[in-house]
Design an enzyme around this catalytic site. Structure first.
Site, PDB file in Angstrom:
ATOM      1  CG  ASN A 153     -19.977 -28.318  38.519  1.00 24.46           C
ATOM      2  OD1 ASN A 153     -21.067 -28.155  39.057  1.00 24.46           O
ATOM      3  ND2 ASN A 153     -19.537 -29.518  38.186  1.00 24.46           N
ATOM      4  CD  GLN A 181     -16.037 -24.538  38.287  1.00 30.27           C
ATOM      5  OE1 GLN A 181     -15.540 -23.593  37.688  1.00 30.27           O
ATOM      6  NE2 GLN A 181     -15.714 -25.785  38.014  1.00 30.27           N
ATOM      7  CG  HIS A 203      -7.858 -28.118  40.532  1.00 29.22           C
ATOM      8  ND1 HIS A 203      -8.478 -28.482  39.358  1.00 29.22           N
ATOM      9  CD2 HIS A 203      -8.642 -28.563  41.526  1.00 29.22           C
ATOM     10  CE1 HIS A 203      -9.603 -29.126  39.636  1.00 29.22           C
ATOM     11  NE2 HIS A 203      -9.718 -29.183  40.946  1.00 29.22           N
ATOM     12  CB  CYS A 326     -16.802 -35.288  39.426  1.00 24.61           C
ATOM     13  SG  CYS A 326     -15.611 -34.180  40.198  1.00 24.61           S
TER      14      CYS A 326
END
Length: 386
Positions: A153, A181, A203, A326
């Site tokens: 990611n 991803q 999302h 995150c």
């Protein structure tokens, strides 16, 4: 006020307007609002039909049987369900993962370590790739699961999932892949990849937040113990009333992603090349991660002599990040960049730019000009101060 140009698609993608419009049909009294588990009336039957259509749409993108798709609240839950759900069937098992996985995998494995499991943490190569040889050397007779991401990611680098999976299948070890991803950004085909469990996110593929899925292979059958108990939904693997509108949104988003995958890849590859070429006039710029084994949408760039935080403050008209969403609340250097051998200083000089469906050629051109201007200004100030 003009919105900043969005270049943080790896953190989240906006919901496709077509998806958002469809979701509205599953919320109110004049739509399909029923509980999919209500089998005694038409409201429930309609909702169940919508959920199963969405399940087929997700299955089609990754080329699996719809019965192998288990709904979750997102890739984080999918990672937890896959890893904890497998480990629960063994006594003090051995797990193999890497040091640059998503926090949903890292923290799950750390917790399992505290519960008596043994975990081997693989260190990636300098390009961010985990090789089949590394995984093979780490596997022992006690290994029950290997968990690796398909696309990193922060770096955008791709692991050779098919090759690693084939080796693990020959040794009888289960393989979990975080594909949050990867889905919608490259071909994901579980018929050609010996993967047993695969995590997906809504999302990241222009669907809604708060919804995801876990692929659980049926042949050979994978046993996954539920981590959320209740009504026994999702064939007993994940209880909870299904959010019909979100599942409809994720399903349609995955269908759209499959239909436009080739075109989007060509367009994003062109944008990436143009962006990097425009920045190439600046000295002291390096690409973190593999320049070949990667997706076109993510670029992690290091600017010598420039603090990433200062650069982002200067790029007020661009929405970018210095790493995973995150971990954005911490000032610590990215553990992913540290994991591929960068120093603290080098990690603090790195920014992730990520492109997506609604990026335009004008956006890329504007972003390149902004980066050139701000980097030059910051370097000039630094030279004057020294």
């Amino acid at each position: 006020m003009t919105k900043p140009v969005y270049m943080d698609y790896a953190a989240t993608a906006p919901v496709d307007p077509v998806v958002a419009k469809e979701m509205m049909n599953y919320l109110t009294m004049d739509g399909v609002f029923g509980n999919p588990a209500s089998r005694s009336h038409g409201y429930g039957w309609q909702a169940e039909a919508a959920v199963e259509k969405a399940r087929r749409q997700v299955a089609n993108l990754i080329h699996c049987d719809p019965r192998e798709v288990v709904w979750t609240s997102g890739a984080t839950e999918s990672d937890n369900l896959a890893i904890k759900g497998v480990v629960a069937n063994f006594d003090r098992p051995h797990i193999v993962t890497s040091s640059i996985e998503h926090k949903a995998v890292l923290d799950t494995c750390l917790w399992l370590e505290s519960q008596g499991c043994t975990v081997t943490w693989l260190q990636p190569q300098s390009d961010g790739v985990i090789t089949v040889e590394q995984v093979s050397n780490a596997v022992t007779d006690e290994t029950v699961l290997v968990s690796l991401m398909m696309v990193n990611n922060e770096l955008g680098t791709i692991n050779n999932i098919a090759e690693i999976g084939a080796m693990l299948r020959s040794r009888g070890v289960l393989f979990h892949v975080d594909a949050a991803q990867a889905a919608g950004k490259m071909l994901v085909d579980v018929t050609s990849m010996p993967v047993d469990l695969l995590s997906l996110s809504g999302h990241k593929v222009y669907g809604p937040k708060g919804v995801g899925a876990l692929y659980v292979r049926r042949d050979p059958r994978v046993r996954v113990s539920a981590q959320i108990h209740g009504g026994g939904h999702e064939r007993g693997m994940r209880s909870g009333t299904l959010p019909t509108h979100q599942l409809v949104g994720m399903g349609l988003a995955f269908e759209i992603a499959g239909n436009c995958l080739d075109e989007e890849l060509r367009r994003l590859e062109s944008f990436r090349a143009h962006f990097l070429e425009a920045l190439s006039v600046l000295p002291g710029i390096s690409l973190n991660g593999s320049s070949e084994q990667r997706v076109p949408s993510i670029m992690n760039l290091r600017f010598d002599g420039v603090e990433a935080e200062s650069l982002m403050l200067g790029l007020r008209d661009l929405a970018v990040s210095s790493g995973s969403a995150c971990t954005s609340a911490t000032l610590a250097p990215s553990y992913v960049l540290k994991g591929i051998g960068l120093s603290d200083t080098q990690a603090h000089q790195s920014i992730r730019f990520s492109l997506g469906r609604f990026s335009t050629a004008d956006d890329v051109e504007f972003a390149a000009r902004q980066v050139l201007e701000v980097v030059r200004r910051l370097r000039s100030v630094r030279q004057t101060a020294s």
